[in-house]
Design a protein around this motif. Sequence first.
Motif, mmCIF file in Angstrom:
data_model
loop_
_atom_site.group_PDB
_atom_site.id
_atom_site.type_symbol
_atom_site.label_atom_id
_atom_site.label_comp_id
_atom_site.label_asym_id
_atom_site.label_seq_id
_atom_site.Cartn_x
_atom_site.Cartn_y
_atom_site.Cartn_z
ATOM 1 N N ALA A 143 -11.993 1.744 2.097
ATOM 2 C CA ALA A 143 -10.598 1.405 2.370
ATOM 3 C C ALA A 143 -10.252 1.614 3.839
ATOM 4 N N ASP A 147 -4.964 4.217 -1.280
ATOM 5 C CA ASP A 147 -3.694 3.728 -0.739
ATOM 6 C C ASP A 147 -3.149 4.640 0.357
ATOM 7 N N GLY A 190 -8.717 -2.610 1.490
ATOM 8 C CA GLY A 190 -8.194 -2.369 2.823
ATOM 9 C C GLY A 190 -8.007 -3.624 3.634
ATOM 10 N N ALA A 204 0.830 -1.207 0.000
ATOM 11 C CA ALA A 204 0.000 0.000 0.000
ATOM 12 C C ALA A 204 0.863 1.254 0.000
ATOM 13 N N LYS A 228 -5.097 3.733 3.534
ATOM 14 C CA LYS A 228 -4.617 2.479 4.120
ATOM 15 C C LYS A 228 -3.241 2.662 4.760
ATOM 16 N N ALA A 232 -9.076 -1.371 6.216
ATOM 17 C CA ALA A 232 -7.740 -1.287 6.803
ATOM 18 C C ALA A 232 -7.781 -1.457 8.314
ATOM 19 N N TRP A 257 -2.271 1.834 8.673
ATOM 20 C CA TRP A 257 -1.305 0.778 8.976
ATOM 21 C C TRP A 257 0.004 1.324 9.547
#
Length: 233
Positions: free
Chosen positions: A78, A167, A132, A44, A170, A82, A174
């Motif tokens: 997403a 992206d 996600g 990602a 995400k 995620a 993360w």
Amino acid sequence: MLLVLVAVAVSFTVSASAGFGGSLVLVPALGLVLGVKPGIALAALLLAANNIVKVVLYRRTIPYRKAAPVVVLMTVGAFAGAVLLVAAPERLVVAAVLVTFALAYVNERVERRSVPRLDPRVLAFGAGATSGFSGTSGPLKGLAVRRLGLDRQHLVGALSLASLVGDLTKTAVWTEAQLIGADGYRLALAAVPLMLGASLLGRHLNRQLGERGYAGLFWTVMAGYSARLLVGL
């Protein structure tokens, strides 16, 4: 590391020429090297960085107003996906990847039987959520944006914008969950020249294809996603 760099180059070229499909190569490659969850997270980050390059390259053919509803719903999906990934068991994540492709396949079969098609907004949210949670949206993102009725240049622009926002969402989730560390960001920085070269090559390929050629490339990427499902089985 060599496998990662080769996967990065191939995925960025595919992504810039078709507008999507980078995760087709990058997610499984990084998953093999790093494990499923860390591989999905690093993919990602790398794809987000590459999508910045794509958005700059296609900035004149991004249909912001027409793509906005799809992009917003994809981003919301997403984020939800995620957040779920962080707490989910790894086996469940692997299963989610397979289910994503199965759902897309079923949707394609439904369309061929002349049953009312899924709304692009429904597909957009589903694309974001599955992306996600499993690291890739499968064909759902491509189908959602393709139904906006755009020519190939604007289609790639819309896909690039949708991919970038998703992206980035995400990556933020993360990073906060410590699935992406400093090493990941250093790798993304080191890969910038590769992103530029692969994205320019992908844009060149897109311009050379023509509408019929691009349609072939689009569905080839879609077939690749489906092949991943079969390999997983």
